[in-house]
Design an enzyme around this catalytic site. Structure first.
Site, PDB file in Angstrom:
ATOM      1  N   CYS A  61      -7.586  -1.578   7.943  1.00  0.00           N
ATOM      2  CA  CYS A  61      -6.188  -1.947   7.345  1.00  0.00           C
ATOM      3  C   CYS A  61      -5.731  -0.463   7.081  1.00  0.00           C
ATOM      4  O   CYS A  61      -4.714  -0.268   7.504  1.00  0.00           O
ATOM      5  CB  CYS A  61      -6.188  -2.861   6.173  1.00  0.00           C
TER       6      CYS A  61
ATOM      7  N   HIS B  32      -1.501  -5.809   1.924  1.00  0.00           N
ATOM      8  CA  HIS B  32      -2.483  -6.458   1.769  1.00  0.00           C
ATOM      9  C   HIS B  32      -2.392  -7.997   1.146  1.00  0.00           C
ATOM     10  O   HIS B  32      -1.730  -7.905   0.273  1.00  0.00           O
ATOM     11  CB  HIS B  32      -3.616  -5.751   1.116  1.00  0.00           C
TER      12      HIS B  32
ATOM     13  N   GLU C  82       0.756  -1.251   0.193  1.00  0.00           N
ATOM     14  CA  GLU C  82      -0.038   0.072   0.067  1.00  0.00           C
ATOM     15  C   GLU C  82       0.841   1.229   0.046  1.00  0.00           C
ATOM     16  O   GLU C  82       1.964   1.550   0.681  1.00  0.00           O
ATOM     17  CB  GLU C  82      -1.008  -0.092   1.120  1.00  0.00           C
TER      18      GLU C  82
HETATM   19  N1  PCA Z   1      -8.571  -6.976   6.427  1.00  0.00           N
HETATM   20  C1  PCA Z   1      -9.393  -5.639   6.709  1.00  0.00           C
HETATM   21  C2  PCA Z   1      -9.382  -5.462   8.298  1.00  0.00           C
HETATM   22  C3  PCA Z   1      -8.672  -6.791   8.793  1.00  0.00           C
HETATM   23  C4  PCA Z   1      -8.294  -7.499   7.710  1.00  0.00           C
HETATM   24  O1  PCA Z   1      -7.458  -8.663   7.877  1.00  0.00           O
HETATM   25  C5  PCA Z   1      -9.203  -4.668   5.843  1.00  0.00           C
HETATM   26  O2  PCA Z   1      -8.546  -4.744   4.821  1.00  0.00           O
HETATM   27  O3  PCA Z   1      -9.293  -3.403   6.259  1.00  0.00           O
END
Ligand code: PCA
Length: 219
Positions: A143, A165, A79
């Site tokens: 996240c 991610h 990200e």
């Molecule tokens: N993914 C979510 C919140 C917790 C997770 O593992 C997100 O992408 O915000």
């Protein structure tokens, strides 16, 4: 010194969360010449960010890589930015918080940029055979929130921090497909084995700090 990796517990429709498993796998492992500290965060606005603050205080890490699940994405997403928005888009957190179009920090900037070398991390992943890409949106769920808060906590320090991610695991994709229409020609969500997720996180730390944590003298 340490490097801090966080992941999350399961949330929403997901019975497992590979990000928490990756954090647990890295705990105690030597990563980029440092002791890996891996912790699983509660999926709750406020609690997760406060835990991150405590972990940074406790472990004084040389770098922080937070991770989370993004089912449906086809590659590790490094990200680039966190935005000052909290909106769960219909998937409340595990404490039932369900913010709509809120600001994470009423007085904070609209966005904070990751302080990891984002492009170089993606290049390192691709060179190692790990599918990865730069992502320009961490969403507006937790996240994004943890990235925004972590960058605020470390502002003015030289401690790099960022967020990866992770796609669903093959097992998650198979389970979801078995409940869907795959046997009739329907689609299956993209997935990545957890070992590749782990490698991506190690490479993020190594790219930020050097493979020995920056301790060897320049040649
Ligand atoms: N993914 C979510 C919140 C917790 C997770 O593992 C997100 O992408 O915000």
């Amino acid at each position: 010194m340490t490097v801090l990796c966080t992941g999350y517990e399961p949330f929403g429709d997901h019975d497992v969360n590979p990000s928490g498993e990756v954090a647990e796998a890295l705990d105690g492992r030597t990563v980029a010449g440092h002791e890996g500290v891996g912790r699983v965060l509660h999926v709750a606005f406020g609690a997760a960010e406060d835990r991150m603050a405590d972990l940074i205080d406790e472990h004084d890490p040389a770098a922080v890589v937070a991770t989370g699940l993004a089912a449906g994405r086809s590659a590790v997403c490094v990200e680039r930015v966190a935005i000052n928005v909290a909106d769960t888009v219909g998937v409340p957190d595990n404490d039932g918080n369900d913010p709509v179009d809120e600001r994470l920090d009423p007085t904070g900037p609209d966005a904070r940029r990751s302080t990891l070398p984002v492009r170089e991390t993606v290049e390192a992943c691709l060179a190692a055979g790990v599918p990865a890409r730069v992502s320009n949106s961490a969403g507006t769920h937790l996240c994004n929130g943890i990235l925004y808060r972590t960058l605020a906590l470390l502002e003015g320090t030289d401690t790099p921090a960022g967020f990866l991610h992770l796609p669903a695991t093959p097992e998650q994709a198979a389970t979801a497909a078995s409940e869907g229409e795959a046997t009739r020609g329907g689609s299956v969500q993209p997935s990545l084995p957890r070992t590749l997720d782990e490698r991506a996180v190690e490479l993020a730390f190594e790219t930020a700090l050097g493979s020995d944590g920056g301790r060897s003298p320049p040649s």
